[in-house]
Motif scaffolding. Structure first.
Motif, mmCIF file in Angstrom:
data_model
loop_
_atom_site.group_PDB
_atom_site.id
_atom_site.type_symbol
_atom_site.label_atom_id
_atom_site.label_comp_id
_atom_site.label_asym_id
_atom_site.label_seq_id
_atom_site.Cartn_x
_atom_site.Cartn_y
_atom_site.Cartn_z
ATOM 1 N N PRO A 156 -17.159 -27.121 5.947
ATOM 2 C CA PRO A 156 -16.711 -26.104 6.900
ATOM 3 C C PRO A 156 -15.920 -26.730 8.034
ATOM 4 O O PRO A 156 -16.127 -27.893 8.378
ATOM 5 N N PRO A 157 -14.949 -25.983 8.625
ATOM 6 C CA PRO A 157 -14.139 -26.536 9.705
ATOM 7 C C PRO A 157 -14.979 -26.907 10.910
ATOM 8 O O PRO A 157 -16.008 -26.307 11.186
ATOM 9 N N THR A 158 -14.516 -27.894 11.644
ATOM 10 C CA THR A 158 -15.227 -28.376 12.816
ATOM 11 C C THR A 158 -14.259 -28.936 13.816
ATOM 12 O O THR A 158 -13.149 -29.308 13.471
ATOM 13 N N GLU A 159 -14.643 -28.988 15.080
ATOM 14 C CA GLU A 159 -13.801 -29.575 16.110
ATOM 15 C C GLU A 159 -13.843 -31.101 16.040
ATOM 16 O O GLU A 159 -13.066 -31.782 16.680
ATOM 17 N N SER A 160 -14.769 -31.654 15.273
ATOM 18 C CA SER A 160 -14.893 -33.100 15.163
ATOM 19 C C SER A 160 -13.893 -33.634 14.163
ATOM 20 O O SER A 160 -13.382 -32.902 13.324
ATOM 21 N N PRO A 161 -13.614 -34.956 14.224
ATOM 22 C CA PRO A 161 -12.649 -35.528 13.293
ATOM 23 C C PRO A 161 -13.088 -35.370 11.845
ATOM 24 O O PRO A 161 -14.265 -35.387 11.530
ATOM 25 N N SER A 162 -12.096 -35.193 10.975
ATOM 26 C CA SER A 162 -12.377 -35.153 9.554
ATOM 27 C C SER A 162 -12.812 -36.536 9.090
ATOM 28 O O SER A 162 -12.334 -37.542 9.596
ATOM 29 N N PRO A 163 -13.690 -36.628 8.103
ATOM 30 C CA PRO A 163 -14.086 -37.941 7.606
ATOM 31 C C PRO A 163 -12.967 -38.658 6.865
ATOM 32 O O PRO A 163 -13.070 -39.837 6.589
ATOM 33 N N GLU A 164 -11.893 -37.931 6.505
ATOM 34 C CA GLU A 164 -10.789 -38.569 5.807
ATOM 35 C C GLU A 164 -9.971 -39.403 6.789
ATOM 36 O O GLU A 164 -9.874 -39.082 7.976
ATOM 37 N N PRO A 165 -9.349 -40.480 6.315
ATOM 38 C CA PRO A 165 -8.563 -41.338 7.194
ATOM 39 C C PRO A 165 -7.426 -40.569 7.843
ATOM 40 O O PRO A 165 -6.858 -39.659 7.231
ATOM 41 N N PRO A 166 -7.042 -40.910 9.083
ATOM 42 C CA PRO A 166 -5.951 -40.223 9.759
ATOM 43 C C PRO A 166 -4.653 -40.251 8.977
ATOM 44 O O PRO A 166 -3.856 -39.341 9.062
ATOM 45 N N GLU A 167 -4.436 -41.331 8.200
ATOM 46 C CA GLU A 167 -3.204 -41.460 7.443
ATOM 47 C C GLU A 167 -3.029 -40.356 6.412
ATOM 48 O O GLU A 167 -1.950 -40.178 5.871
ATOM 49 N N GLU A 168 -4.101 -39.623 6.110
ATOM 50 C CA GLU A 168 -4.018 -38.622 5.060
ATOM 51 C C GLU A 168 -3.602 -37.251 5.594
ATOM 52 O O GLU A 168 -3.614 -36.285 4.841
ATOM 53 N N GLY A 169 -3.261 -37.115 6.869
ATOM 54 C CA GLY A 169 -2.810 -35.841 7.396
ATOM 55 C C GLY A 169 -1.303 -35.773 7.407
ATOM 56 O O GLY A 169 -0.692 -35.841 8.463
ATOM 57 N N CYS A 170 -0.692 -35.651 6.235
ATOM 58 C CA CYS A 170 0.760 -35.796 6.135
ATOM 59 C C CYS A 170 1.351 -34.889 5.059
ATOM 60 O O CYS A 170 0.649 -34.268 4.280
ATOM 61 N N PHE A 171 2.692 -34.870 5.035
ATOM 62 C CA PHE A 171 3.451 -34.211 3.978
ATOM 63 C C PHE A 171 3.943 -35.266 3.001
ATOM 64 O O PHE A 171 4.103 -36.437 3.350
ATOM 65 N N SER A 172 4.229 -34.848 1.774
ATOM 66 C CA SER A 172 4.711 -35.794 0.775
ATOM 67 C C SER A 172 6.171 -36.147 1.033
ATOM 68 O O SER A 172 6.895 -35.428 1.738
ATOM 69 N N ALA A 173 6.619 -37.240 0.422
ATOM 70 C CA ALA A 173 7.963 -37.765 0.673
ATOM 71 C C ALA A 173 9.062 -36.806 0.242
ATOM 72 O O ALA A 173 10.171 -36.829 0.792
ATOM 73 N N LYS A 174 8.791 -35.948 -0.716
ATOM 74 C CA LYS A 174 9.840 -35.066 -1.224
ATOM 75 C C LYS A 174 9.973 -33.759 -0.438
ATOM 76 O O LYS A 174 10.836 -32.928 -0.746
ATOM 77 N N GLY B 59 5.403 -17.207 -2.968
ATOM 78 C CA GLY B 59 6.715 -16.584 -3.011
ATOM 79 C C GLY B 59 7.816 -17.483 -3.538
ATOM 80 O O GLY B 59 8.961 -17.406 -3.086
ATOM 81 N N GLY B 60 7.475 -18.340 -4.489
ATOM 82 C CA GLY B 60 8.464 -19.243 -5.048
ATOM 83 C C GLY B 60 8.671 -20.512 -4.252
ATOM 84 O O GLY B 60 9.432 -21.391 -4.658
ATOM 85 N N ARG B 61 7.996 -20.650 -3.112
ATOM 86 C CA ARG B 61 8.073 -21.881 -2.319
ATOM 87 C C ARG B 61 6.895 -22.778 -2.677
ATOM 88 O O ARG B 61 5.803 -22.300 -2.965
ATOM 89 N N HIS B 62 7.147 -24.084 -2.618
ATOM 90 C CA HIS B 62 6.105 -25.052 -2.950
ATOM 91 C C HIS B 62 5.965 -26.055 -1.821
ATOM 92 O O HIS B 62 6.955 -26.568 -1.314
ATOM 93 N N LEU B 63 4.749 -26.323 -1.448
ATOM 94 C CA LEU B 63 4.481 -27.270 -0.363
ATOM 95 C C LEU B 63 3.362 -28.209 -0.780
ATOM 96 O O LEU B 63 2.322 -27.766 -1.280
ATOM 97 N N HIS B 64 3.592 -29.508 -0.585
ATOM 98 C CA HIS B 64 2.555 -30.518 -0.827
ATOM 99 C C HIS B 64 2.163 -31.134 0.511
ATOM 100 O O HIS B 64 3.013 -31.676 1.222
ATOM 101 N N LEU B 65 0.896 -31.080 0.840
ATOM 102 C CA LEU B 65 0.392 -31.728 2.047
ATOM 103 C C LEU B 65 -1.026 -32.200 1.788
ATOM 104 O O LEU B 65 -1.712 -31.687 0.903
ATOM 105 N N THR B 66 -1.446 -33.192 2.539
ATOM 106 C CA THR B 66 -2.753 -33.781 2.295
ATOM 107 C C THR B 66 -3.870 -32.856 2.796
ATOM 108 O O THR B 66 -3.650 -32.019 3.669
#
Length: 235
Positions: free
Chosen positions: A16-34, A90-97
């Protein structure tokens, strides 16, 4: 040509969402290169190629389109390979971590009332904001598919507005924290430094090195914020 997404790996329920940091590394909050963004001159650029001072399409808190300047590249990991959330609407595609924040449209269709949730919590049937630069509109579009895919590159540019339109879908610039307002407030000192830098450049043709454009890795200012947050979270 639209990408073909594999549904072989089901979406696993996130915590569940929380105000605390996610356990995942900060580097994983990103969009893909394409991923792509639109520039002020109307052209499109891969997110991996954007730089400081580029003005990219964003949306303000009233739901109006604007071009917001990139003030910091918070995370740059060209060789990153890992799991991304693939969203189709709607025909749009988005990749994000999974730890990146995405704006989900609220229940009131007559107003702009986005709710930010982690990409890992997005579900089919919810609505995202799709931005149409041609007619200047921001539309609510139903999510048709959500799955996990392997992708490469991890990029997290920060705009002055704190929002960014990527592959025509409105997203937050922030990750790890569930509340983008808190993240935006915590980066206010850096935005002030960036503003002062522009003033120095205008009047005396000089500027400070703010470490805004790291070749690889997380920038110094958000790195400090993450470290502080981790300490507070432990306490």
């Amino acid at each position: 040509m639209e990408a073909a997404y594999s549904l072989s790996k089901p979406l696993t329920p996130p915590p569940p969402p929380t105000e605390s940091p996610s356990p995942e590394p900060p580097e994983e909050g990103c969009f893909s290169a394409k991923a792509t963004v639109q520039l002020e001159d109307g052209s499109f650029k891969l997110i991996k190629d954007v730089g400081i001072k580029d003005k990219v399409l964003a949306v303000d808190k009233r739901g109006k389109q604007l071009f917001s300047e990139i003030v910091l590249l918070m995370d740059v990991v060209p060789d990153y390979v890992g799991e991304f959330v693939a969203i189709e609407a709607g025909g749009r595609h988005l990749h994000l971590t999974p730890a990146h924040l995405l704006f989900i449209a609220g229940s009131d269709s007559s107003s702009f009332d986005p709710v930010s949730i982690f990409a890992g919590q997005v579900k089919k049937g919810q609505y995202v904001h799709v931005v149409e630069p041609v007619n200047g509109g921001v539309e609510k579009v139903r999510i048709e598919r959500v799955c996990r895919v392997q992708d490469h590159g991890a990029y997290a540019p920060l705009t002055e507005e704190g929002t960014i339109v990527v592959d025509n879908i409105l997203a937050s610039c922030y990750a790890v924290f569930s509340n983008p307002k808190v993240a935006h407030w915590s980066l206010a000192p850096f935005r002030w430094l960036h503003s002062m830098n522009k003033t120095l450049e205008y009047f005396i043709n000089a500027s400070l090195n703010l470490g805004q454009d790291p070749k690889c890795g997380i920038a110094w200012y958000p790195s400090i914020l993450y470290q502080i947050a981790e300490v507070l979270y432990i306490v």
